[in-house]
Design a protein around this motif. Sequence first.
Motif, PDB file in Angstrom:
ATOM      1  N   ILE A 138       0.838  -1.202   0.000  1.00  0.00           N
ATOM      2  CA  ILE A 138       0.000   0.000   0.000  1.00  0.00           C
ATOM      3  C   ILE A 138       0.874   1.254   0.000  1.00  0.00           C
ATOM      4  CG2 ILE A 138      -1.745   1.305   1.261  1.00  0.00           C
ATOM      5  CD1 ILE A 138      -2.792  -1.240  -0.063  1.00  0.00           C
ATOM      6  N   GLN A 139       1.962   1.215   0.768  1.00  0.00           N
ATOM      7  CA  GLN A 139       2.868   2.369   0.809  1.00  0.00           C
ATOM      8  C   GLN A 139       3.510   2.611  -0.546  1.00  0.00           C
ATOM      9  OE1 GLN A 139       3.464   4.558   3.675  1.00  0.00           O
ATOM     10  NE2 GLN A 139       3.890   5.639   1.758  1.00  0.00           N
ATOM     11  N   LYS A 140       3.994   1.545  -1.153  1.00  0.00           N
ATOM     12  CA  LYS A 140       4.642   1.674  -2.460  1.00  0.00           C
ATOM     13  C   LYS A 140       3.656   2.159  -3.520  1.00  0.00           C
ATOM     14  CE  LYS A 140       8.155  -1.847  -1.541  1.00  0.00           C
ATOM     15  NZ  LYS A 140       8.627  -3.225  -1.850  1.00  0.00           N
ATOM     16  N   PHE A 141       2.447   1.638  -3.465  1.00  0.00           N
ATOM     17  CA  PHE A 141       1.414   2.067  -4.417  1.00  0.00           C
ATOM     18  C   PHE A 141       1.115   3.554  -4.240  1.00  0.00           C
ATOM     19  CE2 PHE A 141      -2.786   2.801  -6.071  1.00  0.00           C
ATOM     20  CZ  PHE A 141      -2.894   1.959  -7.168  1.00  0.00           C
ATOM     21  N   THR A 142       1.005   3.984  -2.993  1.00  0.00           N
ATOM     22  CA  THR A 142       0.724   5.396  -2.705  1.00  0.00           C
ATOM     23  C   THR A 142       1.888   6.289  -3.129  1.00  0.00           C
ATOM     24  OG1 THR A 142      -0.615   4.690  -0.803  1.00  0.00           O
ATOM     25  CG2 THR A 142      -0.029   7.012  -0.919  1.00  0.00           C
ATOM     26  N   GLN A 194       1.463   9.319  -5.791  1.00  0.00           N
ATOM     27  CA  GLN A 194       1.852  10.698  -5.469  1.00  0.00           C
ATOM     28  C   GLN A 194       2.772  11.265  -6.542  1.00  0.00           C
ATOM     29  OE1 GLN A 194       0.866  12.827  -2.748  1.00  0.00           O
ATOM     30  NE2 GLN A 194       1.813  14.216  -4.225  1.00  0.00           N
ATOM     31  N   LYS A 195       3.680  10.444  -7.040  1.00  0.00           N
ATOM     32  CA  LYS A 195       4.573  10.889  -8.111  1.00  0.00           C
ATOM     33  C   LYS A 195       3.779  11.226  -9.371  1.00  0.00           C
ATOM     34  CE  LYS A 195       8.538   8.130  -6.527  1.00  0.00           C
ATOM     35  NZ  LYS A 195       9.381   6.948  -6.832  1.00  0.00           N
ATOM     36  N   GLY A 196       2.731  10.454  -9.636  1.00  0.00           N
ATOM     37  CA  GLY A 196       1.873  10.743 -10.785  1.00  0.00           C
ATOM     38  C   GLY A 196       1.172  12.082 -10.625  1.00  0.00           C
ATOM     39  N   TRP A 240      -7.234  17.439 -10.530  1.00  0.00           N
ATOM     40  CA  TRP A 240      -6.415  16.494  -9.765  1.00  0.00           C
ATOM     41  C   TRP A 240      -5.895  17.086  -8.464  1.00  0.00           C
ATOM     42  CZ3 TRP A 240      -4.669  16.950 -15.179  1.00  0.00           C
ATOM     43  CH2 TRP A 240      -5.386  16.066 -16.010  1.00  0.00           C
ATOM     44  N   LYS A 241      -5.891  16.246  -7.425  1.00  0.00           N
ATOM     45  CA  LYS A 241      -5.381  16.668  -6.132  1.00  0.00           C
ATOM     46  C   LYS A 241      -3.875  16.912  -6.205  1.00  0.00           C
ATOM     47  CE  LYS A 241      -6.672  14.141  -2.600  1.00  0.00           C
ATOM     48  NZ  LYS A 241      -7.160  15.195  -1.680  1.00  0.00           N
ATOM     49  N   THR A 242      -3.351  17.652  -5.253  1.00  0.00           N
ATOM     50  CA  THR A 242      -1.902  17.839  -5.185  1.00  0.00           C
ATOM     51  C   THR A 242      -1.259  16.772  -4.301  1.00  0.00           C
ATOM     52  OG1 THR A 242      -2.178  19.398  -3.354  1.00  0.00           O
ATOM     53  CG2 THR A 242      -2.030  20.321  -5.579  1.00  0.00           C
ATOM     54  N   GLU A 266      -2.221   7.513   6.731  1.00  0.00           N
ATOM     55  CA  GLU A 266      -0.853   7.112   7.102  1.00  0.00           C
ATOM     56  C   GLU A 266       0.064   6.997   5.884  1.00  0.00           C
ATOM     57  OE1 GLU A 266       1.410   3.056   8.719  1.00  0.00           O
ATOM     58  OE2 GLU A 266      -0.769   3.250   8.901  1.00  0.00           O
ATOM     59  N   PHE A 267      -0.399   6.331   4.851  1.00  0.00           N
ATOM     60  CA  PHE A 267       0.437   6.073   3.684  1.00  0.00           C
ATOM     61  C   PHE A 267       0.620   7.336   2.846  1.00  0.00           C
ATOM     62  CE2 PHE A 267      -1.895   2.237   4.889  1.00  0.00           C
ATOM     63  CZ  PHE A 267      -0.839   1.404   5.210  1.00  0.00           C
ATOM     64  N   SER A 268      -0.425   8.153   2.760  1.00  0.00           N
ATOM     65  CA  SER A 268      -0.345   9.401   2.004  1.00  0.00           C
ATOM     66  C   SER A 268       0.631  10.378   2.631  1.00  0.00           C
ATOM     67  CB  SER A 268      -1.749  10.048   1.910  1.00  0.00           C
ATOM     68  OG  SER A 268      -2.603   9.266   1.129  1.00  0.00           O
ATOM     69  N   GLU A 269       0.602  10.457   3.952  1.00  0.00           N
ATOM     70  CA  GLU A 269       1.486  11.366   4.664  1.00  0.00           C
ATOM     71  C   GLU A 269       2.951  10.938   4.502  1.00  0.00           C
ATOM     72  OE1 GLU A 269      -0.178  11.259   8.532  1.00  0.00           O
ATOM     73  OE2 GLU A 269      -1.883  12.567   8.009  1.00  0.00           O
ATOM     74  N   LYS A 270       3.195   9.641   4.541  1.00  0.00           N
ATOM     75  CA  LYS A 270       4.561   9.143   4.340  1.00  0.00           C
ATOM     76  C   LYS A 270       5.026   9.401   2.909  1.00  0.00           C
ATOM     77  CE  LYS A 270       4.549   5.517   7.877  1.00  0.00           C
ATOM     78  NZ  LYS A 270       4.569   4.047   8.127  1.00  0.00           N
ATOM     79  N   ALA A 271       4.098   9.250   1.955  1.00  0.00           N
ATOM     80  CA  ALA A 271       4.446   9.507   0.540  1.00  0.00           C
ATOM     81  C   ALA A 271       4.824  10.969   0.338  1.00  0.00           C
ATOM     82  CB  ALA A 271       3.270   9.129  -0.363  1.00  0.00           C
ATOM     83  N   LEU A 272       4.124  11.862   1.030  1.00  0.00           N
ATOM     84  CA  LEU A 272       4.434  13.302   0.938  1.00  0.00           C
ATOM     85  C   LEU A 272       5.796  13.606   1.539  1.00  0.00           C
ATOM     86  CD1 LEU A 272       1.165  15.282   1.784  1.00  0.00           C
ATOM     87  CD2 LEU A 272       2.464  15.324  -0.354  1.00  0.00           C
ATOM     88  N   ASN A 273       6.108  12.938   2.636  1.00  0.00           N
ATOM     89  CA  ASN A 273       7.388  13.175   3.312  1.00  0.00           C
ATOM     90  C   ASN A 273       8.578  12.692   2.496  1.00  0.00           C
ATOM     91  OD1 ASN A 273       6.158  14.355   5.541  1.00  0.00           O
ATOM     92  ND2 ASN A 273       5.952  12.415   6.633  1.00  0.00           N
TER      93      ASN A 273
END
Length: 337
Positions: free
Chosen positions: A240-244, A248-250, A291-293, A328-335
Amino acid sequence: MKKYISLLITMTIILIATFPLTACNKDKTDNSIKKITLCEVTHSIFYAPQYVAIENGYFADEGLELTVTNGFGADKVMTALISGDADIGFMGSESSIYVYAEGSDDYAVNFAGLTQRAGNFLVGREANDNFEWSELKGKTVIGGRAGGMPQMLFEYILKKNNINPETDLEILQNVDFGSTSAAFTSGIGDYTVEFEPSATLLEQQGEGHVIASLGVESGYVPYTAYCAKKSYIKKNPDVIQKFTNATQKGLDYVNTHSSAEIAAIIAPQFKETDIATITAIVERYKSQDTWKTSTVFTEDSFNLLQDILTQAGELKSPVPYSSLVTTEFSEKALNKQ
């Protein structure tokens, strides 16, 4: 000769010793690739960030081998998710609310958002630069499935414009999600609600004209998000983390590049559509801030979604944000950015 034979023996020993190590390293690399199945609600340029992530190799970079299937509707995507035919579902989050409200123990949890506006358009048979929503009174519109996000957003807009969805017009809800444009072309209805590329293709075929954007009219709403069963997320947090991360990169890419650049990247996903049309559709979505940021699914947007469901008569009482959404996963992806 003896030196030559000795050299051959030495080289052979080295090769024999090295081969198993090389094979093991290869096996280790192969085993690190995680295969996952994503079922999307429809295949549309509306989801450009996802296709950018695929075509730019963001999922592959995260060690994910992604298989994408088309569910042709949120209800079918949720069925695939619950049955185990899909690992991750991509659809309107209303479906996760319905499953939770029915009392399922292993319900779907939303872990990443993608779009923040509706992605469909009202298409009429004639061009109309001065369209007013009141013109729909007494008309027939090909709509969406009852309880689905496209239909509820359409009804939400109608109510904002003092139009009663039940009495002021006829909304056809018995046309399959993937067949609405064909039904319209066959002569059914005065208007139809369409995603891209169907809306633009109807224009190109001379069969219809885009006269209003539901995304603009409805404002910012949490239209589509990624979800997985609670048990899958618990068992596969790394996936899930890797997918997120890849998603996010997209989002980062589409929010920092031109429509032409985005179109060029996602063109292989839409081989039946020429690059000029893809570019025009991307620009249509980009210009309305579709699209969201970030993939973070906020509590405010979740509450808005529940308000829309309640107004549509599809939700009797609110469900807890903390149960159906994880950031949780979105916040880590942003970081990681």
